[in-house]
Design a protein around this motif. Structure first.
Motif, mmCIF file in Angstrom:
data_model
loop_
_atom_site.group_PDB
_atom_site.id
_atom_site.type_symbol
_atom_site.label_atom_id
_atom_site.label_comp_id
_atom_site.label_asym_id
_atom_site.label_seq_id
_atom_site.Cartn_x
_atom_site.Cartn_y
_atom_site.Cartn_z
ATOM 1 N N MET A 1 33.180 28.829 46.184
ATOM 2 C CA MET A 1 32.053 29.676 45.853
ATOM 3 C C MET A 1 32.500 30.901 45.062
ATOM 4 O O MET A 1 31.837 31.302 44.136
ATOM 5 N N PHE A 2 33.641 31.506 45.448
ATOM 6 C CA PHE A 2 34.090 32.703 44.740
ATOM 7 C C PHE A 2 34.457 32.384 43.299
ATOM 8 O O PHE A 2 34.240 33.200 42.415
ATOM 9 N N GLY A 3 34.981 31.178 43.051
ATOM 10 C CA GLY A 3 35.330 30.791 41.693
ATOM 11 C C GLY A 3 34.118 30.795 40.776
ATOM 12 O O GLY A 3 34.181 31.263 39.640
ATOM 13 N N TYR A 4 33.006 30.294 41.272
ATOM 14 C CA TYR A 4 31.769 30.289 40.487
ATOM 15 C C TYR A 4 31.263 31.719 40.273
ATOM 16 O O TYR A 4 30.828 32.083 39.184
ATOM 17 N N PHE A 5 31.331 32.527 41.309
ATOM 18 C CA PHE A 5 30.900 33.927 41.221
ATOM 19 C C PHE A 5 31.725 34.673 40.176
ATOM 20 O O PHE A 5 31.192 35.430 39.365
ATOM 21 N N LYS A 6 33.043 34.450 40.181
ATOM 22 C CA LYS A 6 33.923 35.086 39.197
ATOM 23 C C LYS A 6 33.573 34.611 37.785
ATOM 24 O O LYS A 6 33.562 35.408 36.849
ATOM 25 N N HIS A 7 33.268 33.337 37.637
ATOM 26 C CA HIS A 7 32.872 32.788 36.346
ATOM 27 C C HIS A 7 31.600 33.475 35.834
ATOM 28 O O HIS A 7 31.511 33.851 34.660
ATOM 29 N N VAL A 8 30.611 33.648 36.707
ATOM 30 C CA VAL A 8 29.364 34.304 36.319
ATOM 31 C C VAL A 8 29.614 35.762 35.951
ATOM 32 O O VAL A 8 29.043 36.277 34.983
ATOM 33 N N LEU A 9 30.472 36.449 36.704
ATOM 34 C CA LEU A 9 30.801 37.837 36.370
ATOM 35 C C LEU A 9 31.427 37.942 34.990
ATOM 36 O O LEU A 9 31.091 38.833 34.212
ATOM 37 N N LYS A 10 32.353 37.033 34.681
ATOM 38 C CA LYS A 10 32.981 37.049 33.356
ATOM 39 C C LYS A 10 31.945 36.810 32.270
ATOM 40 O O LYS A 10 31.964 37.452 31.231
ATOM 41 N N TYR A 11 31.031 35.883 32.497
ATOM 42 C CA TYR A 11 29.988 35.579 31.525
ATOM 43 C C TYR A 11 29.062 36.780 31.314
ATOM 44 O O TYR A 11 28.757 37.168 30.189
ATOM 45 N N LYS A 12 28.620 37.380 32.396
ATOM 46 C CA LYS A 12 27.701 38.514 32.316
ATOM 47 C C LYS A 12 28.371 39.771 31.758
ATOM 48 O O LYS A 12 27.704 40.642 31.219
ATOM 49 N N ASN A 13 29.679 39.868 31.924
ATOM 50 C CA ASN A 13 30.426 41.027 31.469
ATOM 51 C C ASN A 13 30.407 41.141 29.947
ATOM 52 O O ASN A 13 30.452 42.231 29.410
ATOM 53 N N GLY A 14 30.336 40.038 29.252
ATOM 54 C CA GLY A 14 30.273 40.049 27.796
ATOM 55 C C GLY A 14 31.649 40.035 27.152
ATOM 56 O O GLY A 14 32.681 40.105 27.810
ATOM 57 N N TYR A 15 31.629 39.951 25.880
ATOM 58 C CA TYR A 15 32.874 39.899 25.115
ATOM 59 C C TYR A 15 33.366 41.309 24.818
ATOM 60 O O TYR A 15 32.588 42.210 24.553
ATOM 61 N N GLY A 16 34.674 41.485 24.865
ATOM 62 C CA GLY A 16 35.266 42.779 24.566
ATOM 63 C C GLY A 16 35.339 43.730 25.740
ATOM 64 O O GLY A 16 35.900 44.804 25.634
ATOM 65 N N ASN A 17 34.755 43.362 26.869
ATOM 66 C CA ASN A 17 34.824 44.193 28.074
ATOM 67 C C ASN A 17 35.867 43.620 29.017
ATOM 68 O O ASN A 17 36.098 42.426 29.046
ATOM 69 N N GLU A 18 36.475 44.489 29.783
ATOM 70 C CA GLU A 18 37.508 44.057 30.725
ATOM 71 C C GLU A 18 36.920 43.939 32.129
ATOM 72 O O GLU A 18 36.241 44.848 32.606
ATOM 73 N N LEU A 19 37.168 42.822 32.768
ATOM 74 C CA LEU A 19 36.747 42.610 34.153
ATOM 75 C C LEU A 19 37.967 42.837 35.033
ATOM 76 O O LEU A 19 38.969 42.152 34.900
ATOM 77 N N ILE A 20 37.896 43.800 35.923
ATOM 78 C CA ILE A 20 39.020 44.133 36.792
ATOM 79 C C ILE A 20 38.712 43.626 38.200
ATOM 80 O O ILE A 20 37.710 44.015 38.800
ATOM 81 N N LEU A 21 39.581 42.776 38.719
ATOM 82 C CA LEU A 21 39.433 42.257 40.077
ATOM 83 C C LEU A 21 40.411 42.977 40.990
ATOM 84 O O LEU A 21 41.607 43.038 40.701
#
Length: 53
Positions: A1-21
């Motif tokens: 489940m967390f893998g899918y959630f992380k995938h959605v976060l990356k998608y929603k974050n957009g291009y050029g933005n950094e996602l910090i976990l």
């Protein structure tokens, strides 16, 4: 489940933005956002609340 959630976060974050976990054991809810003090011992807040108070 967390893998899918992380995938959605990356998608929603957009291009050029950094996602910090944060690391799994990073005490994020125990850190003061202003001074950085980390609660330890009886001051820590857990799932059952603060045992000191």
């Amino acid at each position: 489940m967390f893998g899918y959630f992380k995938h959605v976060l990356k998608y929603k974050n957009g291009y050029g933005n950094e996602l910090i976990l944060a690391d799994r054991y990073y005490p994020s809810t125990q850190c003061c956002s202003q001074c950085g003090h980390v609660k330890i011992g009886a001051d820590k807040v857990g799932l059952d609340g603060n045992k000191k108070h």
